[in-house]
Scaffold this motif. Structure first.
Motif, PDB file in Angstrom:
ATOM      1  N   LYS A  84      26.611  52.618  41.004  1.00  0.00           N
ATOM      2  CA  LYS A  84      28.000  52.831  40.586  1.00  0.00           C
ATOM      3  C   LYS A  84      28.824  51.555  40.650  1.00  0.00           C
ATOM      4  O   LYS A  84      29.890  51.462  40.028  1.00  0.00           O
ATOM      5  N   SER A 105      24.621  58.322  41.828  1.00  0.00           N
ATOM      6  CA  SER A 105      25.825  59.028  42.249  1.00  0.00           C
ATOM      7  C   SER A 105      26.177  60.222  41.380  1.00  0.00           C
ATOM      8  O   SER A 105      27.007  61.038  41.779  1.00  0.00           O
ATOM      9  N   SER A 106      25.587  60.312  40.175  1.00  0.00           N
ATOM     10  CA  SER A 106      25.973  61.390  39.266  1.00  0.00           C
ATOM     11  C   SER A 106      24.857  61.671  38.266  1.00  0.00           C
ATOM     12  O   SER A 106      23.850  60.948  38.218  1.00  0.00           O
ATOM     13  N   GLY A 132      26.095  61.930  46.452  1.00  0.00           N
ATOM     14  CA  GLY A 132      27.203  62.532  45.731  1.00  0.00           C
ATOM     15  C   GLY A 132      27.188  64.046  45.744  1.00  0.00           C
ATOM     16  O   GLY A 132      26.175  64.682  46.045  1.00  0.00           O
ATOM     17  N   LYS A 134      26.842  67.419  44.064  1.00  0.00           N
ATOM     18  CA  LYS A 134      25.941  67.678  42.935  1.00  0.00           C
ATOM     19  C   LYS A 134      26.347  68.919  42.138  1.00  0.00           C
ATOM     20  O   LYS A 134      26.074  70.040  42.543  1.00  0.00           O
ATOM     21  N   TYR A 138      23.802  67.462  37.417  1.00  0.00           N
ATOM     22  CA  TYR A 138      23.179  66.504  38.337  1.00  0.00           C
ATOM     23  C   TYR A 138      21.947  67.139  38.984  1.00  0.00           C
ATOM     24  O   TYR A 138      20.875  66.519  39.064  1.00  0.00           O
TER      25      TYR A 138
END
Length: 465
Positions: A84, A105-106, A132, A134, A138
């Motif tokens: 990120k 992260s995604s 992250g 979810k 994701y």
């Protein structure tokens, strides 16, 4: 009397430094002639010096290698890049030259991972650590990656429902980690991070949802605090609490063998910057080893997720001073030919500091000024410090253009600023230049993106088809 700008720098800092020096009265950055860059591409412009990404990765790997040896530490070290910080392909391509792993992260991060796999940049052996909160896409993408044979994919559980959601979509057995919800600094607005599961709840969560689950194996405990890695009581206290959780879990969970201490290495934000990275790494490894010895459990493998440290010091931005406005008897505003809000959003959003130096005119007298951007927004200015809003630069002279460089801007600025999209007051995004070195060490440059044109913005706004 010493009144030249170079005298001010020499009196205030140790100069030249590893990455900065003067050559023919112009500032050099890693031996790159920045005035030549301006003359070729114009200003404003942004640049990425790709070799610095590899330089910082290998520095960190060297510090950890030395610390493991000094402490006779039996675990392994794995360097992960926190995507990120900068998702650009040229950044990932450079980083992955150095035998590293990935932190996501995604959902769309997984698409990038799969693209890199197709190109042979990473393999099933590459760790993909998925952090992250979810959402469904994701979860679906992580499951697809694991179902397609990526055995070293480790989703990090952030809340109590994620394990069930992953189990529903992942076909066979899979590994997971758990993120600790660390306690925030005392001066913070709230007590506990919104990310992860609280210290006291992790062992009960493991017992209730993982211990008897034949499909899931706990491999990693994840620890990170917002302030990053700092030599202060707060950091060491949180690390010790993390280690208590790790050793308690390890005693009842034989599969747990890894501790992820996250990211948080600071990057240079001033010519006066000092941070003893080697000491911090050695002490972290020492503290982990001591905690495990005290509780008589094996030491874990160590993972880090350095993002800003990986890519931050590779980036820079160059602006031209367009005009000087004398607003009262004390305040002179140097207006740059771009916007801080759009091109360096961290300076506006969180009072982030970057190294600021003129590119030219170092041998001329200096003055105290303020720096302003082009937007009609009172917040579009740059603070040299959060509590000191003055900057010293060579005196403005409309007959002699002054160019300013902001350095170590490589993390987050493009994604936060909305690269390629709308900008505040429709100020266009500047050109972006990639700088590399060939096999002989010669500097090469290439244009990554042109400055935005009016038709680019009008199309986004719906004025053009």
């Amino acid at each position: 009397m010493n009144t030249k700008y170079i005298d001010l720098i020499n009196q205030t800092f140790d100069f030249p430094q590893e990455e900065f020096k003067l050559e023919e009265k112009h500032l050099q950055f890693h031996d790159i002639d920045l005035m030549a860059l301006v003359e070729e591409y114009g200003a404003p412009l942004k640049f990425t010096y790709l070799p610095q990404i590899s330089n910082n990765i290998n520095k960190a790997k060297g510090w950890f290698k030395k610390a493991l040896k000094n402490n006779k530490y039996k675990g392994k070290y794995h360097y992960c890049y926190c995507t990120k910080s900068s998702h650009f392909k040229h950044v990932l391509n450079e980083a992955l030259k150095n035998d590293i792993h990935i932190e996501t992260s995604s959902a769309f991060d997984i698409d990038i991972v799969e693209n890199l796999k197709k190109e042979g940049k990473i393999t099933d052996e590459t760790y993909v650590i998925s952090n992250g909160f979810k959402r469904s896409q994701y979860v679906t993408n992580i499951a697809r990656l694991i179902n397609n044979g990526h055995k070293n994919a480790i989703p990090i559980i952030d809340n109590y429902e994620e394990l069930d959601l992953l189990s529903q979509e992942i076909e066979g057995k899979f590994n997971v980690g758990i993120r600790i919800a660390s306690e925030e600094e005392p001066k913070f607005e709230f007590y506990t991070s919104r990310l992860g599961i609280g210290y006291k709840n992790i062992v009960p969560f493991y017992k209730n949802q993982i211990q008897g689950n034949k499909k899931v194996k706990l491999k990693m405990l994840h620890f990170f605090i917002n302030t990053g890695i700092r030599d202060n009581a707060y950091y060491w206290n949180e690390l010790h609490k993390c280690l208590k959780v790790y050793t308690s879990l390890k005693k009842i969970c034989p599969s747990l063998d890894s501790l992820n201490i996250g990211g948080g290495f600071p990057i240079k934000n001033s010519l006066a910057f000092e941070f003893d990275y080697e000491y911090m790494v050695d002490e972290i490894i020492n503290q982990i080893k001591l905690a495990c010895e005290d509780e008589e459990v094996p030491v874990p493998h160590i993972f880090t997720e350095f993002g800003s440290f990986t890519v931050g010091e590779s980036g820079g931005a160059i602006y031209e001073v367009l005009y000087q406005k004398q607003q009262n008897d004390r305040e002179k505003w140097n207006m740059i030919n771009s916007s801080f809000i759009t091109t360096l959003p961290d300076t506006w959003a969180i009072n982030k500091r970057f190294i600021l130096l003129p590119i030219n005119r170092w041998h001329e007298s200096y003055e105290r000024v303020l720096l302003g951007g082009l937007t009609c927004d009172s917040d579009d200015y740059y603070n040299s410090e959060q509590h000191m809003n003055a900057i010293y630069l060579p005196k403005y002279n409309k007959e002699k253009p002054l160019y300013l460089g902001f350095f170590n801007t490589g993390a987050y600025q493009e994604t936060i600023g909305g690269f390629g999209g709308l900008q505040h007051c429709l100020i266009p995004s500047p050109k972006h230049i990639l700088i590399d070195r060939d096999e002989d060490g010669n500097i090469t440059t290439s244009l990554f993106s042109e400055q935005q044109k009016s038709e680019d913005l009008l199309k986004i706004l719906g004025y053009e088809n």
